[in-house]
Design an enzyme around this catalytic site. Structure first.
Site, mmCIF file in Angstrom:
data_model
loop_
_atom_site.group_PDB
_atom_site.id
_atom_site.type_symbol
_atom_site.label_atom_id
_atom_site.label_comp_id
_atom_site.label_asym_id
_atom_site.label_seq_id
_atom_site.Cartn_x
_atom_site.Cartn_y
_atom_site.Cartn_z
ATOM 1 N N SER A 68 0.845 -1.186 0.000
ATOM 2 C CA SER A 68 0.000 0.000 0.000
ATOM 3 C C SER A 68 0.881 1.238 0.000
ATOM 4 O O SER A 68 1.972 1.226 0.568
ATOM 5 C CB SER A 68 -0.904 -0.018 1.241
ATOM 6 O OG SER A 68 -1.799 1.057 1.230
ATOM 7 N N ASP A 69 0.415 2.292 -0.651
ATOM 8 C CA ASP A 69 1.134 3.555 -0.622
ATOM 9 C C ASP A 69 0.145 4.695 -0.852
ATOM 10 O O ASP A 69 -0.888 4.507 -1.496
ATOM 11 C CB ASP A 69 2.242 3.603 -1.668
ATOM 12 C CG ASP A 69 3.259 4.678 -1.335
ATOM 13 O OD1 ASP A 69 4.101 4.410 -0.462
ATOM 14 O OD2 ASP A 69 3.185 5.774 -1.906
ATOM 15 N N GLN A 70 0.481 5.855 -0.330
ATOM 16 C CA GLN A 70 -0.449 6.983 -0.370
ATOM 17 C C GLN A 70 0.255 8.253 -0.816
ATOM 18 O O GLN A 70 1.412 8.483 -0.478
ATOM 19 C CB GLN A 70 -1.036 7.193 1.020
ATOM 20 C CG GLN A 70 -2.071 8.296 1.102
ATOM 21 C CD GLN A 70 -2.606 8.421 2.509
ATOM 22 O OE1 GLN A 70 -1.933 8.932 3.387
ATOM 23 N NE2 GLN A 70 -3.810 7.919 2.713
#
Length: 193
Positions: A68-70
């Site tokens: 996951s990355d934001q």
């Protein structure tokens, strides 16, 4: 046997994944998070989420690995983690009274069957008008240097907002659980099993 792996060192993501009550391992992948020239925000979060999961694939055969990355989007600019107090304060000054969008990429790779899923969730926040004193106090208390958008939803970040808009509030913390559950079911692992 634990077949689920979270490719993240974030305690916040671990706390979110804990809610699904599935046994899992976790490890921090080491990848370059630098955006490519002219890379769209969506392509960036897809690439980074998948890259984090893929970085652990050799260590975890026969597993489902979550990445996951934001990123934060503001006035057409992609903003990552502030890294220092001055940048965190400057970001919050810019966001005061404004609408800010967050994109969180989510990836699930199935190393046993050589398949993967990649998607992203959007979440919007509207910051309330913030005074210099409020911004200074917030940054001093929370020290959100490793958080896209210069705030932590898990703590006092909620005090900065007028309203939140999106499908899954966990997206703002960095792990969209609704979409993750969909992916896990598609991979044959139902949290309600």
């Amino acid at each position: 046997m634990t077949r689920l792996v979270l490719a993240s060192g974030s305690r916040w993501r671990r706390q979110l994944l804990d809610r699904l009550e599935l046994p899992y391992a976790w490890a921090s992948p080491d990848i370059d998070e630098t955006p490519h020239p002219r890379e769209s925000p969506q392509a960036l979060v897809h690439r980074l989420a998948l890259g984090k999961a893929t970085a652990l694939a050799g260590e975890y055969p026969e597993h489902l690995i979550i990445g996951s990355d934001q990123v934060c989007l503001f006035d057409g600019e992609i903003l990552g983690k502030p890294g220092d107090m001055a940048t965190a304060r400057a970001n919050l000054h810019r966001f005061s009274g404004r609408h800010v969008r967050f994109l969180t990429g989510i990836a699930l790779i199935d190393t046993a069957h050589a398949r993967h899923w990649v998607d992203h969730e959007r979440y919007d926040v509207v910051f309330r008008e913030l005074s210099d004193t409020q911004i200074e106090r917030y940054v001093e208390k929370e020290r959100p240097l490793d958080s896209a958008g210069s705030f932590r939803m898990e703590g006092l970040g909620i005090t900065l907002f007028e309203r939140l808009e999106g499908r899954d509030p966990n997206t703002l913390i960095g792990l969209p659980l609704i979409r993750l559950c969909e992916m896990l079911r598609e991979a044959g692992l139902d949290p309600l099993g």
